[in-house]
Design an enzyme around this catalytic site. Structure first.
Site, PDB file in Angstrom:
ATOM      1  N   ARG A  84      78.838  -6.310  33.161  1.00 11.97           N
ATOM      2  CA  ARG A  84      78.221  -6.274  34.493  1.00 11.97           C
ATOM      3  C   ARG A  84      78.922  -7.235  35.454  1.00 11.97           C
ATOM      4  O   ARG A  84      79.134  -6.925  36.632  1.00 11.97           O
ATOM      5  CB  ARG A  84      76.740  -6.645  34.396  1.00 11.97           C
ATOM      6  CG  ARG A  84      75.848  -5.558  33.850  1.00 11.97           C
ATOM      7  CD  ARG A  84      74.396  -5.997  33.852  1.00 11.97           C
ATOM      8  NE  ARG A  84      74.102  -6.968  32.812  1.00 11.97           N
ATOM      9  CZ  ARG A  84      73.163  -7.916  32.912  1.00 11.97           C
ATOM     10  NH1 ARG A  84      72.480  -8.046  34.030  1.00 11.97           N
ATOM     11  NH2 ARG A  84      72.936  -8.729  31.903  1.00 11.97           N
ATOM     12  N   LEU A 114      72.415  -5.521  23.665  1.00  5.05           N
ATOM     13  CA  LEU A 114      72.832  -4.563  24.687  1.00  5.05           C
ATOM     14  C   LEU A 114      71.719  -4.476  25.721  1.00  5.05           C
ATOM     15  O   LEU A 114      70.534  -4.502  25.383  1.00  5.05           O
ATOM     16  CB  LEU A 114      73.064  -3.183  24.078  1.00  5.05           C
ATOM     17  CG  LEU A 114      74.370  -2.941  23.321  1.00  5.05           C
ATOM     18  CD1 LEU A 114      74.332  -1.580  22.641  1.00  5.05           C
ATOM     19  CD2 LEU A 114      75.568  -3.023  24.250  1.00  5.05           C
ATOM     20  N   ASP A 115      72.084  -4.377  26.991  1.00  6.10           N
ATOM     21  CA  ASP A 115      71.093  -4.208  28.046  1.00  6.10           C
ATOM     22  C   ASP A 115      70.314  -2.914  27.825  1.00  6.10           C
ATOM     23  O   ASP A 115      70.839  -1.961  27.226  1.00  6.10           O
ATOM     24  CB  ASP A 115      71.778  -4.146  29.411  1.00  6.10           C
ATOM     25  CG  ASP A 115      72.479  -5.451  29.774  1.00  6.10           C
ATOM     26  OD1 ASP A 115      72.013  -6.517  29.310  1.00  6.10           O
ATOM     27  OD2 ASP A 115      73.479  -5.397  30.511  1.00  6.10           O
ATOM     28  N   PRO A 116      69.075  -2.828  28.320  1.00  2.00           N
ATOM     29  CA  PRO A 116      68.323  -1.568  28.198  1.00  2.00           C
ATOM     30  C   PRO A 116      69.069  -0.372  28.775  1.00  2.00           C
ATOM     31  O   PRO A 116      68.970   0.732  28.242  1.00  2.00           O
ATOM     32  CB  PRO A 116      67.038  -1.862  28.980  1.00  2.00           C
ATOM     33  CG  PRO A 116      66.849  -3.346  28.832  1.00  2.00           C
ATOM     34  CD  PRO A 116      68.235  -3.919  28.871  1.00  2.00           C
TER      35      PRO A 116
END
Length: 337
Positions: free
Chosen positions: A205, A64-66
């Site tokens: 995204r 997961l992205d930050p």
């Protein structure tokens, strides 16, 4: 990144790391459904959970992205042997898109590349754009991603300013639906709240970026939360803070009760059950003739339903072991006595 033990830095008595207590790692098997906090990378969350449980081996099942929060399944011990299969599982997200602004990372953590006015939009126009991004589509991954080229993540090349051309690739988007456009339609912030269900390799995204282009104004992600990952459709998630408090109040034994057994993580594979003698053969690396009715990768369980590992059934119905848990041979030997 350390390349070998020889490259480890020497810790002197004045180094603050020298004061850290040594962790007595232990063998631990199971799956933790972690609610990853915002601002932390998946690997940072993994390492913090591993230290908290003192697990000698750990791995997560999809980054997961930050910026993102939500479900990050963490596999301890023998559960790491099924982590690769969980990477390709179907996943669901809730995200908030901000229209009118494009960033270099396609999310709020990036640098603004351009801004455009947001046209007057209707629900029908938004739904029509969402339908174009649903199903089997070609998607161009973000430049700032963990995809590797030449053995190096693309984000590392992007941070150095190297020109990068990312080729589109096939992904599957099962659902891309509008939850709310109230802010936008009421004349407030141009925000869309969206629900996404997708397969392996899909970037939310990128979906939001492409949605913005279809709407004629650009867009980026400002919030992202992973809701579930197959087979964990209704997950009971644990926060790092909650786990730390639980350990402090009730001890490590209660903390271990938060883990799911490895068998629950095997629910996505077709099931094959074997008796003690068959388990013993598999544990020795030998195949079974069968014939077994399923084909492809399968979950192997003993007669009591305990997971023994993953196997492969070929076109002739023969079963061969692929990745067995350490207790598979012991289970067969004990049952055969």
């Amino acid at each position: 990144m350390r390349c070998c033990a020889i490259c480890d830095p020497v810790i002197t008595p004045t180094d603050p790391r020298a004061a850290r207590p040594r962790i007595d790692w232990r063998r631990l098997d199971g799956i933790l459904l972690l609610d990853k906090p915002q601002g932390m990378s998946s690997n940072q969350a993994l390492q913090q959970a591993r230290r908290l449980f003192r697990a000698d081996k750990a791995g997560h099942t999809g980054s997961l992205d930050p910026l993102a929060t939500g479900l990050l399944p963490i596999c301890f011990g023998e559960a790491t042997k099924i982590a690769g299969g969980l990477l390709g599982a179907r996943k669901a997200y809730e995200t908030v898109a901000r229209l009118g602004v494009v960033t270099d990372t396609d999310d709020a953590e990036g640098q603004v590349l351009r801004e455009r006015p947001v046209p007057a939009l209707t629900i029908d126009q938004i739904d029509a754009a969402l339908r174009q991004l649903t199903g089997h589509i070609l998607q161009k991954p973000p430049v700032y991603s963990a995809l590797k080229r030449g053995g190096e993540p693309l984000y590392a090349k992007a941070r150095r300013g190297e020109p990068i051309e990312v080729e589109p690739r096939a992904v599957e988007v099962h659902a891309f639906d509008l939850i709310s456009a109230a802010d936008l339609l009421d004349g407030g912030e141009p925000l869309l709240r969206l629900h996404v269900e997708c397969g392996s390799g899909t970037y939310v995204r990128s979906l939001v970026r492409d949605l913005g282009e279809l709407l004629g104004c650009g867009a980026h992600v400002v919030e992202l939360r992973r809701l579930w990952v197959d087979p964990f459709r209704e997950p009971r998630m644990w926060t790092l803070q909650g786990l730390e408090q639980l350990r402090a109040q009730a001890g490590e034994r209660v903390l271990d009760a938060c883990l799911l057994p490895v068998e629950i993580g095997m629910a996505s594979w077709p099931e094959v059950r074997v008796n003690a003698a068959q388990a013993l053969r598999l544990g020795r690396g030998q195949g079974l003739r069968g014939p077994y009715p399923v084909r492809g990768q399968v979950a192997i369980l003993d007669e009591r339903g305990r997971g023994l590992g993953l196997g492969e059934v070929d076109a002739e119905g023969r079963l061969r072991p692929v990745r067995l848990f350490r207790w598979a041979a012991q289970t067969g030997a004990a049952g055969a006595q």
